[in-house]
Design an enzyme around this catalytic site. Structure first.
Site, PDB file in Angstrom:
ATOM      1  N   ASN A 551       0.765  -1.244   0.000  1.00  0.00           N
ATOM      2  CA  ASN A 551       0.000   0.000   0.000  1.00  0.00           C
ATOM      3  C   ASN A 551       0.794   1.291   0.000  1.00  0.00           C
ATOM      4  O   ASN A 551       0.257   2.329  -0.313  1.00  0.00           O
ATOM      5  CB  ASN A 551      -0.931   0.032   1.206  1.00  0.00           C
ATOM      6  N   TYR A 552       2.044   1.263   0.395  1.00  0.00           N
ATOM      7  CA  TYR A 552       2.749   2.532   0.560  1.00  0.00           C
ATOM      8  C   TYR A 552       4.020   2.679  -0.265  1.00  0.00           C
ATOM      9  O   TYR A 552       4.568   3.760  -0.354  1.00  0.00           O
ATOM     10  CB  TYR A 552       3.079   2.751   2.044  1.00  0.00           C
ATOM     11  N   LEU A 553       4.523   1.582  -0.789  1.00  0.00           N
ATOM     12  CA  LEU A 553       5.792   1.680  -1.503  1.00  0.00           C
ATOM     13  C   LEU A 553       5.571   1.663  -2.999  1.00  0.00           C
ATOM     14  O   LEU A 553       5.005   0.705  -3.534  1.00  0.00           O
ATOM     15  CB  LEU A 553       6.693   0.508  -1.098  1.00  0.00           C
TER      16      LEU A 553
END
Ligand SMILES: *[C@@H]1O[C@H](CO)[C@@H](O)[C@H](O)[C@H]1NC(C)=O
Ligand SMILES: *[C@@H]1O[C@H](CO)[C@@H](O)[C@H](O)[C@H]1NC(C)=O
Ligand SMILES: *[C@@H]1O[C@H](CO)[C@@H](O)[C@H](O)[C@H]1NC(C)=O
Ligand SMILES: *[C@@H]1O[C@H](CO)[C@@H](O)[C@H](O)[C@H]1NC(C)=O
Ligand SMILES: CC(=O)N[C@H]1CO[C@H](CO)[C@@H](O)[C@@H]1O
Length: 594
Positions: A551-553
């Site tokens: 979700n964030y990288l």
């Protein structure tokens, strides 16, 4: 920049191509050639959408007559409606839920609604109900499923594949795309997380009459099952759902959407990371502004600026982002209370330290002790003045105010964008720092995982050590010990081969030395691989890498790293992840910079 993957690869690529040619008519092709607008709210998501609708849960099969239900010690035959709901409870008998008061109360209330008047009059106390034969019956069924022959299992697999081919794909514009969740969940009892007040309530069966279909006018509309009708058929190309209905427990709307590997989802993912890259360009301006705002005459502006500092520096969530129905007392930045922080004017020689301790999303504890700038510290003191522990720290702030402010700072900016930005930039920096060109592939992968862990720690993605941790570490250690022993044996053999060669000085014994040497090398490599694995596992004990990875990288950072160092992408992303990130695997070159 533009979203232009050369080609998104899915599992059924070849088949899909063939079908595409077969199924997409000329007229539809023309539609797809129209240029799609990409503005913010009213973006046209598709021109042509055709699908077969959802797969409903199989109908209820009444119990065989030898499986009995007892009320107050006496056999009682239930009506099919009441029996079905009783089986939901019977299936869960071994579960802790059925001992909980709220669960039992909610279940009983909803169950009674399904009973005939006669049943209702008779069954008045859940404690007098004996579901044990039903429970035994379902246990036996599940045992029988486990004991199925290979052929029976193969048959089920084939049936599922047939259903997948029929219902699991849609045609969106010129692409045949996988649908994520085309099966509607069967009815049952609602569980919920923690002590959910609605646990035990009846999750109703979804019928065609509950279903709204979204598809294009000129497509072949999905047929409802014989004798039924859809609630509605719409043609709204501003949304990406194919099917929706409202579930009865929370009243929330459920959707059937496309698989993460689809073009539309890939584009959404790509946009998310492009927004984070835009933040990279204006983050200095934003930081300068909130620093100025710490000195504002207006309290609401100071509070907003301090909250923003926390979101930027600590990757905190904005707050009030609770999971559907979550009732636990979890907070985010805007909803922090005085009791959640402690101020230390001096701590271990550092001035101005703030200690955070609260329950964040999913009730994960957030604990952190961080040095902050003097002005932030002084402001916090001011915000806490004359307040009780359970008062809001930021009494002039809420999530909507903060989000509105973020929008003004940068189009599309939310607290999450800061997380995405910081996580991605940190991964990129860490990869540059930790990757050693001289190292072999397993060592490079260890470096990658270490970089990934640095990010997970930053985002507070902790986990309890898995139950199997000690055992699996022990197994690995046993393997390592065995390998070490094997190595010393091999070294001993090499030594004696050398001694032998010295005496005999013939071709054969020289060859033997070479063979033994190679064996030692091979075993050394295997040992090193195992040791790297052990280090990796140990370091990963309390860290959940999945969430940040998914979700964030920005996946392009990882893909570029793989391409640069010749690491197969499979070492970094498993099959599901590769499908989700197909766009990035395709778009990112080795010199991609976040
Ligand atoms: C429930 O019924 C079964 C027989 O089907 C019996 O063996 C068992 O003792 C009963 N349990 C209770 C609590 O009455
Ligand atoms: C990311 O977050 C960390 C931890 O708060 C912070 O120290 C660092 O400055 C941030 N990095 C960037 C580039 O924002
Ligand atoms: C947030 O605060 C503003 C201004 O005080 C108010 O108008 C708004 O209703 C609040 N929003 C929420 C969700 O509490
Ligand atoms: C891949 O990893 C994810 C965790 O990120 C996991 O949920 C999923 O089951 C894995 N898929 C496969 C096919 O191994
Ligand atoms: C499945 C479904 O109904 N999706 C959308 C179809 O269009 C309507 C109207 O805008 C949306 O509200 C639905 O969510």
């Amino acid at each position: 920049s533009e979203f232009k993957p050369k080609k998104i690869k899915t599992e059924n690529d070849k088949k899909a191509k063939k079908r595409k040619q077969d199924e997409v008519s000329k007229g539809r092709k023309q539609c797809a050639n129209l240029v799609l607008r990409r503005d913010t709210q009213t973006v046209v998501k598709w021109k042509f959408l055709e699908h077969k609708g959802p797969v409903f849960a199989p109908p209820y099969e009444p119990l065989p007559s030898n499986v009995k239900f007892y009320y107050d010690g006496k056999v009682m035959r239930l009506s099919p409606e009441a029996e079905e709901v009783a089986t939901f409870f019977a299936k869960m008998l071994d579960h802790e839920y059925t001992t909980k008061d709220i669960f039992r109360k909610n279940f009983f209330k909803d169950w009674r609604k399904e009973m005939t008047a006669e049943e209702k009059a008779k069954i008045t106390d859940l404690k007098k109900c004996n579901f044990s034969e039903m429970n035994e019956f379902f246990k036996a069924q599940s045992e029988a499923r486990k004991a199925m022959t290979k052929e029976e299992k193969q048959k089920i697999k084939e049936d599922n594949e047939r259903i997948l081919q029929e219902y699991g794909f849609c045609i969106m514009d010129n692409h045949r795309e996988r649908i994520a969740n085309f099966r509607i969940e069967p009815p049952g009892l609602f569980r919920g997380r923690g002590d959910h007040p609605k646990m035990g309530m009846l999750k109703r069966r979804i019928r065609p009459e509950d279903i709204i279909i979204n598809c294009s006018k000129d497509s072949k509309h999905p047929e409802p099952p014989p004798g039924t009708r859809w609630k509605e058929v719409r043609h709204d190309n501003k949304v990406t759902w194919l099917v929706s209905w409202t579930e009865n427990i929370q009243g929330s709307i459920k959707y059937i959407m496309l698989n993460p590997s689809s073009r539309i989802k890939g584009e959404k993912d790509w946009q998310k990371y492009e927004t984070a890259r835009r933040l990279k360009k204006c983050v200095d301006r934003i930081r300068n502004q909130y620093r100025e705002d710490w000195k504002s005459k207006e309290m609401r502006i100071r509070q907003r600026a301090v909250a923003l500092y926390f979101i930027d520096k600590l990757a905190l969530r904005a707050g009030n982002e609770k999971e559907e129905g979550e009732t636990a007392d979890t907070v985010g930045c805007c909803s922090l209370r005085v009791e959640h922080i402690k101020l230390y004017p001096e701590n271990d020689g550092q001035e101005y330290v703030v200690e955070f301790d609260f329950l964040g999303k999913d009730s994960i504890r957030y604990y952190n002790k961080v040095p902050v700038e003097k002005r932030v510290f002084k402001n916090l003191q001011l915000f806490m003045e004359n307040k009780e522990p359970d008062d809001d720290l930021f009494d002039r702030l809420n999530t909507s105010i903060l989000n509105k402010h973020l929008q003004e700072l940068m189009d599309g900016l939310t607290a999450k964008v800061f997380r995405t930005y910081n996580a991605s930039i940190t991964l990129q920096q860490q990869l540059k720092e930790l990757t050693n060109a001289e190292e072999n592939i397993p060592a490079k992968i260890l470096s990658y995982n270490r970089a990934n862990r640095a990010v997970a720690i930053l985002c507070n993605h902790q986990r309890a050590p898995p139950k199997t941790f000690e055992k699996s570490m022990q197994n690995l250690q046993t393997k390592i010990d065995a390998k070490r022993e094997q190595l010393s044996d091999a070294k001993r053999e090499l030594k004696s081969a050398k001694a032998d060669a010295k005496v005999r000085k013939d071709e054969k014994s020289k060859k033997a030395v070479e063979t033994k040497k190679k064996a030692v090398q091979r075993i050394e490599e295997q040992l090193m691989k195992l040791e790297v694995q052990a280090t990796d596992r140990e370091e990963n004990k309390q860290i959940a890498l999945g969430t940040s990875k998914l979700n964030y990288l920005d996946p392009r950072i990882s893909v570029a790293w793989c391409k640069k160092w010749g690491i197969p992408v499979e070492k970094i992303y498993n099959k599901t992840q590769r499908e989700k990130f197909a766009w990035a695997i395709d778009m990112a070159d080795e010199d991609f910079e976040f």
